[in-house]
Every structure is written in C-alpha cells, then in structure tokens.
Scaffold this motif. Structure first.
Motif, short mmCIF file in Angstrom:
data_model
loop_
_atom_site.label_atom_id
_atom_site.label_comp_id
_atom_site.label_asym_id
_atom_site.label_seq_id
_atom_site.Cartn_x
_atom_site.Cartn_y
_atom_site.Cartn_z
N GLY A 4 0.78 -1.23 0.00
CA GLY A 4 0.00 0.00 0.00
C GLY A 4 0.81 1.27 0.00
O GLY A 4 0.26 2.36 -0.14
N HIS A 7 0.33 3.21 -3.19
CA HIS A 7 -1.08 3.25 -3.61
C HIS A 7 -1.30 4.39 -4.58
O HIS A 7 -1.04 5.56 -4.27
N ARG A 8 -1.77 4.06 -5.78
CA ARG A 8 -1.93 5.05 -6.85
C ARG A 8 -3.36 5.54 -6.99
O ARG A 8 -3.65 6.42 -7.79
N GLY A 9 -4.27 4.93 -6.24
CA GLY A 9 -5.64 5.40 -6.25
C GLY A 9 -6.38 5.18 -7.55
O GLY A 9 -7.37 5.87 -7.82
N GLU A 11 -8.31 2.81 -8.59
CA GLU A 11 -9.70 2.36 -8.48
C GLU A 11 -10.63 3.52 -8.12
O GLU A 11 -11.80 3.52 -8.50
N LYS A 12 -10.15 4.49 -7.38
CA LYS A 12 -10.95 5.69 -7.10
C LYS A 12 -11.02 6.60 -8.32
O LYS A 12 -12.04 7.25 -8.58
N LEU A 13 -9.94 6.63 -9.10
CA LEU A 13 -9.96 7.44 -10.32
C LEU A 13 -10.96 6.88 -11.33
O LEU A 13 -11.60 7.64 -12.08
N HIS A 29 -1.12 0.02 -14.70
CA HIS A 29 -0.79 -0.62 -13.43
C HIS A 29 0.19 -1.79 -13.57
O HIS A 29 0.92 -2.08 -12.64
N ARG A 309 -18.12 1.36 -9.00
CA ARG A 309 -16.90 0.73 -8.50
C ARG A 309 -16.31 -0.13 -9.61
O ARG A 309 -17.04 -0.84 -10.30
N ASP A 350 0.18 -2.45 -6.03
CA ASP A 350 -0.47 -1.38 -5.26
C ASP A 350 -1.34 -0.54 -6.18
O ASP A 350 -1.30 0.70 -6.14
N LYS A 351 -2.13 -1.22 -7.01
CA LYS A 351 -2.95 -0.50 -7.97
C LYS A 351 -3.90 0.45 -7.27
O LYS A 351 -4.43 1.36 -7.88
#
Length: 351
Positions: A4, A7-9, A11-13, A29, A309, A350-351
């Motif tokens: 983590g 963590h590149r965030g 999935e939130k992007l 990724h 999601r 850490d996608k």
C-alpha cells in the motif's frame, strides 16, 4: 510485506472517469504488460454492456496480448543471464525488449502505454508491415527462449532447483494462478481449458481446471480459433520449474501470434456505440489470463456514465502474498532465484 505504500488510487480514479477513458487509465498498473490491463478493463465494460467486439478486433487484441506476455516473461527472465554473467545473452534479451518498444511505437505511436484498446474494439489495425516485423520479432523471441532454457537446464540453473517450492495444494490457498500454478502441477489457464499441457512428475498432484475458470474464459478474444502448442515443462513447484514455464510460454506465445497473424479475418475494428455511453445498472465479473495469472475486474454500475466501482484483482498481489511465507525459509543465496521466479510489478501490486 507492507502493501500500500505505492497506492496510486486508480480504483478511485475509475469512479470519476467516463467509461471510454478507463482503458487508458488501466494501461498503467502493470508496466511490463500494459496492453493487457487496458484490454481487460474494456472487456469488463463490454460484458456489462452485452456487446462483442468484431472478429478482427478480437484477433488483434489476442495478438497484442500474447505479444505483451512475451515481453513480460522476457523482462523477468533477463535475471538468468545476468546471474551467470552471460553478457552476450543478456544483451540480446535487452535488445529484443527495446525492439518491442519500437514495434509498439510503429503500431500505435506510443512506446510504453499503447492506449489502443477501445470499448467495442481497437483503435489501430495490424498492417502488413507491422505483421512482418512482429513475425520476425517472434522468431527471435522463440530462439532466445530456447537459449535461456538451455542456460537454466545447465550448471547456471543449479541455484534454482529445489528453491522456494510451492506445493500444488498451496496454489488455491494463496490464490495463485498462471505460470506459478502451472509450475506446481495445477493446469490453470483461462485462455483454453486444454492449454496447460504438462509433463507428469512424481510430485505432481492430480488437479483439474476448475469449472468456473472454464466458464469465465474470455469470449472477446480469439483463442478458440487456434490450437495451443504443447508446453513441456517441469512441475516440481520450485524456482527452476517456474522459470522453465516462462521460457516455454515465450515460445508458445510466439507460435500463437504467428498463427493468429496468418488467420487474421477481414472486417471492422470496432462496434458502433452511442455518443453517451451508460452501462446498465448491475454487477459483472470479468477476467483474462495475464502474464502472471488471472487478472480480474469487478464492475459495479448504477446506470451512469461512470462506474460506481471498478475493482482490480491482480495476480502479482497473490505472488507477493506467498513470497512472504517463502522467504523466511530461504538462505541469502536463495533469495534471488526465489524473487526472480515470482514476478510482480509495483503498480500492479499497489494499484
């Protein structure tokens, strides 16, 4: 292992991007096989939409996925000639990888992240010039994989035998797949239920491909149009077996690409889509065979132009998970072959 810190965030992007933008973002990724990330995301969205890419686009995608598999495997196999100070072989590996970037640039204009996959197809086509260049590249890759396997089966591979053994019954426990599972005698391969041909060994346990793997085999690719070349590699579950599978799969992928290029059908490259792309509400699960195993995509839609999601299940996460349990049992001299045979990419982890 503390996962983590990078963590590149992503999935939130995904949640604030239009569906057409997501494949470009998913390309980033797994740096060793970026096209597979964008193709997997596109196929998950297509599954939710209930659409298929045209046959020619399926072939082009499959060709590029197998091309990506070869470059990923060769990147990890580059450890082997470096370990034994075979600088001639090491130079040829790195030259071939550099040439692969040239091929990508000629195909789509980008050297690292192709960004050529689109919802419903691809943006770029396989031209005769690209096909000829790729055929030549595959021929060199297959020859180089044989040379690497000779190194591995000689004195240079002694440090890999019996190192970091993963028994067959641990494959499911740790969520392993791909060449790691196949090297332990578990024939998991989403491309084709019969693709994982293997040599029998005394340590092999009889484990069949799980039914759900067969059902989830991607329908948006052209694997059903080819006969898979037989892979003859050891299944002892150690570092030597895993590296042997990487070598064998480079040749397998080279043969698949050559066959697919010969049978490339005519037709369109993309399915017509509405100007505003909205995925119907619901949840879908899609997966494909990435270089290190099953790459999964969980798409949850609320019927808007962006996903509620989009979660990624990356194979290298499982590899690092089992690595944590293997490393404490090894000597310092065994660390290199153990890590080299269980590939992972920071962005993919850490996608």
């Amino acid at each position: 292992m503390h996962i983590g810190h990078l963590h590149r965030g992503v999935e939130k992007l995904f949640e604030v991007r239009d569906y057409r933008q997501i494949p470009m973002l998913a390309s980033r990724h797994d740096w060793h096989a970026p096209f597979i990330g964008e193709a997997g995301a596109a196929m998950a969205i297509e599954k939710a939409l209930g659409i298929d890419a045209p046959p020619r686009a399926m072939h082009v995608r499959t060709i590029l996925i197998e091309f990506s598999r070869m470059t990923s495997h060769l990147a990890f196999l580059s450890w082997l000639p470096w370990r034994v100070a075979d600088f001639s072989c090491s130079g040829r590996v790195h030259h071939l990888l550099d040439t692969a970037h040239d091929l990508w640039e000629g195909f789509c204009g980008n050297r690292i992240h192709p960004m050529t996959c689109r919802i419903g197809g691809t943006a770029h086509d396989v031209t005769p010039v690209f096909a000829a260049s790729l055929n030549t590249w595959c021929m060199h890759a297959a020859a180089l994989s044989d040379e690497l396997r000779s190194l591995l089966n000689g004195p240079a591979g002694a440090c890999t035998r019996g190192v970091a053994v993963i028994p067959a019954d641990a494959v499911t426990s740790f969520g392993l797949s791909g060449p790691v599972a196949r090297a332990s005698g578990v024939p998991m391969d989403l491309r084709c239920p019969n693709a994982a041909r293997r040599r029998t060994s005394r340590s092999e346990t009889t484990t069949s491909l799980r039914a759900e793997d067969s059902r989830d085999a991607p329908r948006h690719l052209a694997y059903d149009q080819v006969t898979f070349p037989v892979v003859d590699a050891p299944t002892e579950g150690d570092a030597h077996s895993r590296l042997s599978w990487l070598c064998a799969e480079v040749r397998q992928s080279a043969d698949l690409v050559t066959t697919l290029l010969q049978g490339l059908p005519d037709g369109e490259l993309a399915t017509r889509l509405p100007t505003t792309l909205k995925v119907p509400a619901g949840r879908v699960w899609s997966q494909l065979e990435a270089p290190w195993g099953r790459a999964g995509y969980l798409l949850d839609s609320r019927g808007t132009t962006s996903p509620w999601r989009l979660a990624l299940r990356t194979p290298t996460f499982a590899n690092v998970q089992v690595l944590e349990h293997l490393l404490p049992t090894l000597s310092v001299e065994q660390l290199e072959p153990a890590v080299a045979s269980l590939g992972w990419t920071l962005g993919d982890l850490d996608k």
